[in-house]
Design a protein around this motif. Sequence first.
Motif, PDB file in Angstrom:
ATOM      1  N   TRP A   1       4.878   2.385  -0.512  1.00 32.92           N
ATOM      2  CA  TRP A   1       3.611   3.536  -0.595  1.00 32.92           C
ATOM      3  C   TRP A   1       4.140   4.681  -0.619  1.00 32.92           C
ATOM      4  O   TRP A   1       5.245   5.415  -0.132  1.00 32.92           O
ATOM      5  CB  TRP A   1       3.005   3.545   0.950  1.00 32.92           C
TER       6      TRP A   1
ATOM      7  N   THR B   1      -1.241   7.627   6.719  1.00 34.01           N
ATOM      8  CA  THR B   1      -1.514   7.003   5.314  1.00 34.01           C
ATOM      9  C   THR B   1      -2.603   8.205   4.610  1.00 34.01           C
ATOM     10  O   THR B   1      -2.822   9.120   5.273  1.00 34.01           O
ATOM     11  CB  THR B   1      -2.693   5.967   5.661  1.00 34.01           C
TER      12      THR B   1
ATOM     13  N   ARG C   1       8.099   8.308   0.581  1.00 36.74           N
ATOM     14  CA  ARG C   1       7.903   6.802   0.054  1.00 36.74           C
ATOM     15  C   ARG C   1       8.432   6.031   1.295  1.00 36.74           C
ATOM     16  O   ARG C   1       9.201   6.023   1.723  1.00 36.74           O
ATOM     17  CB  ARG C   1       8.797   6.691  -1.179  1.00 36.74           C
TER      18      ARG C   1
ATOM     19  N   TYR D   1       0.550   2.957  -4.618  1.00 34.95           N
ATOM     20  CA  TYR D   1       1.306   1.974  -3.892  1.00 34.95           C
ATOM     21  C   TYR D   1       1.724   0.938  -4.767  1.00 34.95           C
ATOM     22  O   TYR D   1       1.004   0.969  -6.185  1.00 34.95           O
ATOM     23  CB  TYR D   1       0.415   1.316  -2.977  1.00 34.95           C
TER      24      TYR D   1
ATOM     25  N   TRP E   1       7.019  -3.834  -1.185  1.00 37.23           N
ATOM     26  CA  TRP E   1       5.692  -3.078  -1.053  1.00 37.23           C
ATOM     27  C   TRP E   1       6.141  -1.470  -0.843  1.00 37.23           C
ATOM     28  O   TRP E   1       6.850  -1.144   0.109  1.00 37.23           O
ATOM     29  CB  TRP E   1       4.821  -3.618  -0.216  1.00 37.23           C
TER      30      TRP E   1
END
Length: 838
Positions: free
Chosen positions: A703, A771, A710, A690, A701
């Motif tokens: 990830w 995640t 992404r 990240y 931001w």
Amino acid sequence: MFGFRRTCPSLLAGLAAAALIAAPAFAQQVTGTLGSPSATTTIPGKQLPPPQPKFGGVIENNALQSKPWWPPRVVPPKDAPNVLLIITDDAGFGVPSTFGGVIPTPTMDRVAKEGLRYNRMFSTALCSPTRAALITGRNHHSVGFGVISEQSTGFPGYSSIIGVDNATIGRILLDNGYNTSWFGKNHNTPAFQASQTGPFTQWPTGMGFEYFYGFVGGDANQWQPNLFRNTTQIFPFKGQEGTWNLITGMADDAIDWMSRMHQTDPSKPIFIKYAPGATHAPHHPTKEWVEKIRAMHLFDDGYEKLRERIFANQKRLGVIPADTQLTPWPKEILKPWDELSAEEKKLFIRQVEVFAAYAAYSDYETGRVLQAFEDLGKLDNTLVIYINGDNGTSAEGGPIGTPNEVAFFNGVNVPVDVQMKFYDVWGTEATYNHMSAGWSWAFDTPFDWFKQNASRLGGINQNMAVMWPARIKDKGGLREQFVHVIDVLPTILEAAGIKAPEMVDGIKQKPIEGTSFAYTFDAKNAKAPGRHKKQYFEMMGQWALYDDGWFMSTKVDRAPWDAFGAANDDPLNNQVFQLYNLDKDFTQSTDIAAQNPQKVKEMRAAFETEARKYQVFPLDASVAARIVAPRPNITAGRTEFTYTHPMVGLPQGSSPLLLNTSYTVTADVTVPAGGAEGMILTSGGRFGGYGFYLLKGVPVWTWNLVDLERIQWKGTAALTPGKHTVTFDFKYDGLGAGTLAYNDFTGVGRGGLGTLSVDGKVVATKKMEKTLPMILQWDESFDIGSDTETGVYDTDYSPPFTFTGTLNKLTVKMDRPQLTPADIQKIKDAQMKAGDNK
């Protein structure tokens, strides 16, 4: 070499102070006149460092009437050899041309031609356990390495801490007058002691290796590695990204180091542990080597034909018995080549060509180091031990391979059509690639199964070549005695005429558990019975026992890519037991357990005895669940972290882990006139991680989900000059990693709601459906204020992407889910229901 640390005992005062005293091995040898600056001595070696000798001069009131006396320099025994200890990574018996493989390995060929070949060299089935055993001469559980450090648990055999009562080969040789060094892969420093806060006692330099140039973890991006010189991170690839490669860089550094040592003191012997990253994933050879291998068309007819060709070569070379049987192809887990689609075949050939290029490239560069010994005039008295593989070939890419090994460790299988998007860049800095397990099975020929499988020879039966021109005269000879990696240390000590110490730094040492195989260097012992009679094997609940030719093993119940299933809850007894006579059955092809039940019973009992002796209990068959188990790292028990100064290089094992948890990251920044951009916080890199940064002044931001997707939260405008507070908040939906204690994976890798705010105002909200459940990219670090190595989003920025504003304060707060009794009962009920349905 002067001073207290390496001086000899007071018994020297009574020794003759003339020329070299002729003596048998291990006897003390002195040169020159004792007390003179040029005097040298060997030491008995029972105590390291040796005690300060009694002063042998005269002290009066003034110097003119006094007589100086210098302690002699400690040197190894006369004719002690230089040592080049080579160990490659994730390479099975059928990889090198030396043992019938199709991949050219002329350096290993040379060592074998000028020395000896060993076809029964055994590993532990996994990388750092094998390496811990190699450098200590003790079994892997005896020195805390029952598994890799990233899976360590709070039991003596699994702590990943090599105890102070297990001095390494580096420490023993160092205190006996050698220059000692370690190049390449480490993976024997606990993951929770790899940061710059130390302690450094478990780093190579803390374990007796004066010089270290390599990477600390298990795998490394060879194009942009997380590289250290001693304990300082270095970046030799900067400005050469995509062209500089660690395989060559490491050989260059080794040659430079040994040349400097030789020029400084030509008489001082050199020890090098040389451990290239090849052929562990990612497979990163240069384009030149890929083109060389591709032009050879070695793999066009598939992995089954490759296996047959290697097997035929092995018989022709005589490195396996003529009556050896090849076990069947495992159609139930690996699709036969003829059943693959044209696209799959094309992809798989590309995968294996890159792997083969990596192996050939690494062997070539290793050859440059070997040649450097010859160029310095040292080769004749150099003991070269070249071990092919610290375990069998890895199947951790799964049946179809992967462009990103980090995906495997997160339980993500990348479909073939997606992998084809990486076809043209396979093996470059754009991939973290691993090949199909079909090739891995073939490269373990004549055996079956893979790395991790401690009960099958494909996981543990390596091969080795040894040369020592001054001593070994049976050029090209074959040795078939059972040899284990724990036998290497006592062999080196015997070759050097050095005893294993009884005390080191005042601490009583554990006995060496290996057996020297130096006796095999003599032609008269070519067919002598092996001296290493009994050896246990255990890795993640799969186990075996070798007993003077007999081999009892547990039937494989888990393929290496099946890391996320429920683990065997009784790995000692809940097994199918198999029995083989390896003296008659080289490949473990014919199970004779049914005909020999008493033998099986005896060997089961013998394994348990060995396991208790060497800290193998408690047995644990879990794999992925252990990755996120709590460890005594510097983050343990903490839920809030504050940073006020830029900092880079904090390893994953010592940084806040934002997986399977709710968290809030708050950055107080000052933007100068003209605006700011750059990295505020990042962890991981191109293949998983990240980043929190300003892109042309706009807060972002990102990830990176193992380079396949992404997800971004972006602000609506660039930050104006002045002070601002930028916050990213994530509310996790799952129960967290605590579920893994019950072999339940439903609580990890779940989604959540992410919210980006600027000065208290929400600027972006997005739901994240999933995640990463297990790891970020292991060989990348937690960086504040800039980004080392690779970036999490190449199209947004290029490292180092230094923050051009002022970071006043960065706070990371975590709220990790804690299981309630009701949660635990719910998990158990679901498991019971699943068992009933099954």
